[in-house]
Design a protein around this motif. Structure first.
Motif, PDB file in Angstrom:
ATOM      1  N   VAL A  88       2.729   6.897  -4.937  1.00 21.88           N
ATOM      2  CA  VAL A  88       3.462   7.863  -5.602  1.00 21.88           C
ATOM      3  C   VAL A  88       4.074   8.521  -5.983  1.00 21.88           C
ATOM      4  CG1 VAL A  88       2.632   8.931  -7.639  1.00 21.88           C
ATOM      5  CG2 VAL A  88       1.042   7.083  -7.301  1.00 21.88           C
ATOM      6  N   ILE A  89       4.141   8.654  -4.670  1.00 26.50           N
ATOM      7  CA  ILE A  89       5.321  10.311  -3.938  1.00 26.50           C
ATOM      8  C   ILE A  89       6.223  10.225  -3.795  1.00 26.50           C
ATOM      9  CG2 ILE A  89       6.079  12.137  -2.588  1.00 26.50           C
ATOM     10  CD1 ILE A  89       2.455  12.734  -2.388  1.00 26.50           C
ATOM     11  N   GLU A  90       6.257   8.460  -3.567  1.00 26.80           N
ATOM     12  CA  GLU A  90       7.545   7.526  -2.786  1.00 26.80           C
ATOM     13  C   GLU A  90       7.793   7.225  -3.945  1.00 26.80           C
ATOM     14  OE1 GLU A  90       6.181   4.800  -0.386  1.00 26.80           O
ATOM     15  OE2 GLU A  90       5.585   5.895   1.272  1.00 26.80           O
ATOM     16  N   TYR A  91       7.453   6.336  -4.936  1.00 32.30           N
ATOM     17  CA  TYR A  91       7.923   6.141  -6.141  1.00 32.30           C
ATOM     18  C   TYR A  91       8.500   7.218  -7.582  1.00 32.30           C
ATOM     19  CZ  TYR A  91       6.498   1.515  -6.270  1.00 32.30           C
ATOM     20  OH  TYR A  91       5.920   0.220  -5.394  1.00 32.30           O
ATOM     21  N   GLY A  92       8.030   8.906  -7.051  1.00 34.05           N
ATOM     22  CA  GLY A  92       8.251   9.502  -7.987  1.00 34.05           C
ATOM     23  C   GLY A  92      10.170  10.207  -7.106  1.00 34.05           C
ATOM     24  N   LEU A  93      10.076  10.093  -5.736  1.00 32.31           N
ATOM     25  CA  LEU A  93      11.440  10.372  -4.821  1.00 32.31           C
ATOM     26  C   LEU A  93      12.902   9.337  -5.857  1.00 32.31           C
ATOM     27  CD1 LEU A  93       9.986  11.475  -1.471  1.00 32.31           C
ATOM     28  CD2 LEU A  93      11.092  13.355  -3.975  1.00 32.31           C
TER      29      LEU A  93
ATOM     30  N   ARG B 172      -9.627  18.655   4.570  1.00 31.77           N
ATOM     31  CA  ARG B 172      -9.044  17.992   5.393  1.00 31.77           C
ATOM     32  C   ARG B 172      -8.874  16.541   4.201  1.00 31.77           C
ATOM     33  NH1 ARG B 172     -13.060  19.618   8.452  1.00 31.77           N
ATOM     34  NH2 ARG B 172     -12.307  21.555   9.627  1.00 31.77           N
ATOM     35  N   GLY B 173      -9.397  15.995   3.707  1.00 28.56           N
ATOM     36  CA  GLY B 173      -9.684  14.567   3.175  1.00 28.56           C
ATOM     37  C   GLY B 173      -8.767  14.605   2.110  1.00 28.56           C
ATOM     38  N   PHE B 174      -7.937  15.469   1.566  1.00 22.86           N
ATOM     39  CA  PHE B 174      -6.336  15.427   1.004  1.00 22.86           C
ATOM     40  C   PHE B 174      -5.282  14.770   1.974  1.00 22.86           C
ATOM     41  CE2 PHE B 174      -2.837  17.631  -1.292  1.00 22.86           C
ATOM     42  CZ  PHE B 174      -2.735  16.453  -2.034  1.00 22.86           C
ATOM     43  N   VAL B 175      -5.806  15.227   3.104  1.00 21.96           N
ATOM     44  CA  VAL B 175      -4.083  15.464   3.777  1.00 21.96           C
ATOM     45  C   VAL B 175      -4.801  14.074   4.402  1.00 21.96           C
ATOM     46  CG1 VAL B 175      -3.570  16.091   5.812  1.00 21.96           C
ATOM     47  CG2 VAL B 175      -3.952  18.135   4.426  1.00 21.96           C
ATOM     48  N   ASP B 176      -5.639  13.836   4.461  1.00 23.18           N
ATOM     49  CA  ASP B 176      -5.682  12.246   5.682  1.00 23.18           C
ATOM     50  C   ASP B 176      -5.984  11.262   4.288  1.00 23.18           C
ATOM     51  OD1 ASP B 176      -6.300  13.179   7.914  1.00 23.18           O
ATOM     52  OD2 ASP B 176      -9.108  13.080   7.830  1.00 23.18           O
ATOM     53  N   ASP B 177      -5.750  11.709   2.927  1.00 21.29           N
ATOM     54  CA  ASP B 177      -5.970  10.399   1.566  1.00 21.29           C
ATOM     55  C   ASP B 177      -4.310   9.742   1.813  1.00 21.29           C
ATOM     56  OD1 ASP B 177      -6.383   8.759  -0.098  1.00 21.29           O
ATOM     57  OD2 ASP B 177      -7.081  10.367  -1.625  1.00 21.29           O
ATOM     58  N   ARG B 178      -3.881   8.618   1.639  1.00 19.00           N
ATOM     59  CA  ARG B 178      -2.320   8.029   1.912  1.00 19.00           C
ATOM     60  C   ARG B 178      -2.980   7.670   0.261  1.00 19.00           C
ATOM     61  NH1 ARG B 178      -0.706  11.254   5.111  1.00 19.00           N
ATOM     62  NH2 ARG B 178      -1.515  10.430   6.995  1.00 19.00           N
ATOM     63  N   ARG B 179      -3.243   8.226  -0.617  1.00 24.22           N
ATOM     64  CA  ARG B 179      -3.149   6.569  -1.632  1.00 24.22           C
ATOM     65  C   ARG B 179      -2.344   7.790  -2.241  1.00 24.22           C
ATOM     66  NH1 ARG B 179      -9.136   7.194  -4.220  1.00 24.22           N
ATOM     67  NH2 ARG B 179      -9.232   8.845  -3.082  1.00 24.22           N
TER      68      ARG B 179
END
Length: 75
Positions: free
Chosen positions: A35-40, A24-31
């Motif tokens: 990084v994923i957007e920049y990678g895409l 749940r903490g991993f899914v709720d973490d938006r940090r």
């Protein structure tokens, strides 16, 4: 009933609850989203660069090779 790491008997619910809390903490973490957007974006640009070099019919590769040999010649 199994044994826990500390030797006490347990039914495993505490471990499952801990894992679910971590998920749940991993899914709720938006940090990591940025990084994923920049990678895409980076992979999209790399793909476009590759396509444009391939579409140029080798002209771009000859320019890149010429520049690379010029840089190597100055050593």
């Amino acid at each position: 009933m199994g044994r826990r790491r500390d030797g006490r008997a347990g039914d495993g619910r505490a471990g499952r609850e801990n894992v679910m809390g971590m998920l749940r903490g991993f899914v709720d973490d938006r940090r990591g989203v940025t990084v994923i957007e920049y990678g895409l974006i980076c992979s999209l640009l790399a793909g476009l660069l590759f396509i444009s070099i391939e579409a140029s019919g080798g002209r771009a590769m000859s320019i890149i090779s010429s520049v690379a040999s010029s840089i190597g010649a100055t050593d």
